[in-house]
Design a protein around this motif. Sequence first.
Motif, short mmCIF file in Angstrom:
data_model
loop_
_atom_site.label_atom_id
_atom_site.label_comp_id
_atom_site.label_asym_id
_atom_site.label_seq_id
_atom_site.Cartn_x
_atom_site.Cartn_y
_atom_site.Cartn_z
N ASP A 65 41.90 36.27 11.21
CA ASP A 65 43.21 36.03 10.60
C ASP A 65 44.31 36.26 11.63
O ASP A 65 44.23 37.22 12.42
CB ASP A 65 43.49 37.00 9.44
CG ASP A 65 42.47 36.92 8.34
OD1 ASP A 65 42.05 35.80 8.03
OD2 ASP A 65 42.09 37.97 7.80
N GLU A 82 44.01 31.79 8.27
CA GLU A 82 42.63 32.26 8.43
C GLU A 82 41.70 31.12 8.81
O GLU A 82 41.84 30.00 8.31
CB GLU A 82 42.14 32.89 7.13
CG GLU A 82 40.70 33.38 7.19
CD GLU A 82 40.31 34.18 5.96
OE1 GLU A 82 40.92 35.24 5.74
OE2 GLU A 82 39.42 33.73 5.22
N LYS A 103 46.44 32.22 3.63
CA LYS A 103 46.05 33.43 2.90
C LYS A 103 47.32 34.22 2.59
O LYS A 103 48.16 34.43 3.46
CB LYS A 103 45.10 34.25 3.77
CG LYS A 103 44.72 35.61 3.23
CD LYS A 103 43.77 36.28 4.22
CE LYS A 103 43.48 37.71 3.88
NZ LYS A 103 42.59 38.33 4.88
N TYR A 114 44.21 39.97 -1.85
CA TYR A 114 44.73 38.70 -1.33
C TYR A 114 44.09 37.52 -2.07
O TYR A 114 43.05 37.64 -2.72
CB TYR A 114 44.44 38.57 0.17
CG TYR A 114 42.97 38.56 0.52
CD1 TYR A 114 42.23 37.37 0.50
CD2 TYR A 114 42.30 39.73 0.85
CE1 TYR A 114 40.88 37.35 0.81
CE2 TYR A 114 40.94 39.72 1.15
CZ TYR A 114 40.24 38.53 1.13
OH TYR A 114 38.90 38.52 1.41
N ASP A 116 43.48 33.05 -1.29
CA ASP A 116 43.56 32.07 -0.22
C ASP A 116 43.19 30.68 -0.72
O ASP A 116 42.52 30.51 -1.74
CB ASP A 116 42.68 32.45 0.97
CG ASP A 116 41.25 32.78 0.59
OD1 ASP A 116 40.69 32.09 -0.28
OD2 ASP A 116 40.68 33.74 1.14
N MET A 118 41.86 27.05 1.27
CA MET A 118 41.46 26.50 2.55
C MET A 118 40.83 25.13 2.40
O MET A 118 40.40 24.73 1.31
CB MET A 118 40.49 27.46 3.25
CG MET A 118 41.16 28.75 3.74
SD MET A 118 40.04 29.83 4.66
CE MET A 118 39.38 30.78 3.30
N TYR A 149 38.99 27.73 -2.73
CA TYR A 149 39.95 28.76 -3.12
C TYR A 149 39.19 30.04 -3.39
O TYR A 149 37.98 30.03 -3.66
CB TYR A 149 40.79 28.34 -4.34
CG TYR A 149 40.00 28.23 -5.62
CD1 TYR A 149 39.80 29.34 -6.45
CD2 TYR A 149 39.47 27.00 -6.04
CE1 TYR A 149 39.10 29.23 -7.63
CE2 TYR A 149 38.77 26.89 -7.21
CZ TYR A 149 38.59 28.01 -8.01
OH TYR A 149 37.87 27.91 -9.18
#
Length: 206
Positions: A65, A82, A103, A114, A116, A118, A149
């Motif tokens: 990250d 990330e 993220k 957290y 995220d 992607m 996700y």
Amino acid sequence: MPFLRNTSLLFLFLGLMLFEAPQVQGQSRITADKAAGLDAFGGFTGLDNDYYGPDKNYGVTLGGDYTHYIKRFRGLIVPAFEVRGTVTPGGTVGERTLEGGLKLGTTFRRLQPYGDFMIGNGVITFPLPAVVEPGVTYRTRDSSFLYIYGGGLTYDLGPRLSLLVDYQRQYWDLGKSGRTTPDRFYPQAVTLGVLYRIPFKAYKTR
């Protein structure tokens, strides 16, 4: 699904463990003085491949990250970029993914939850049958653009090292692959591992 039930129990257990742990009043790793951070992480991954029955895959995940700390948010909103790669061989299919994306996290003392989102690329491999028929062409691999996700938690053990629990749901589309309908499936992955904060100049306090 048993995999989802086990995942939920894992997150519940971790949350209770952290809630019961003594709250440390020391300085959080996220302060208004830090401009950026670089982390590396890795761990053991269990995958519900969602392709053939209830079969599970097991492998490893490695990634990193780049975090940018926004002073006025004081750790309440922590954005990061990330990248990660995962290899999970299996008895019926094997899956490999490479992905990157946004993220967003927050921090409370030693705990950083957290979420995220992607995108990336995935490769799925199919083992040959025990008896190979002459003249028959077997599909041994295919690939897909991925949407992913998920979310997770890190828990600080010290100024550099944290425990990591991470969950992902992936969207794969292999096209029709000789079928009348698209070949789509939705693997789910849980990773248990560690995260290491790499010291570098932009991470130092002023």
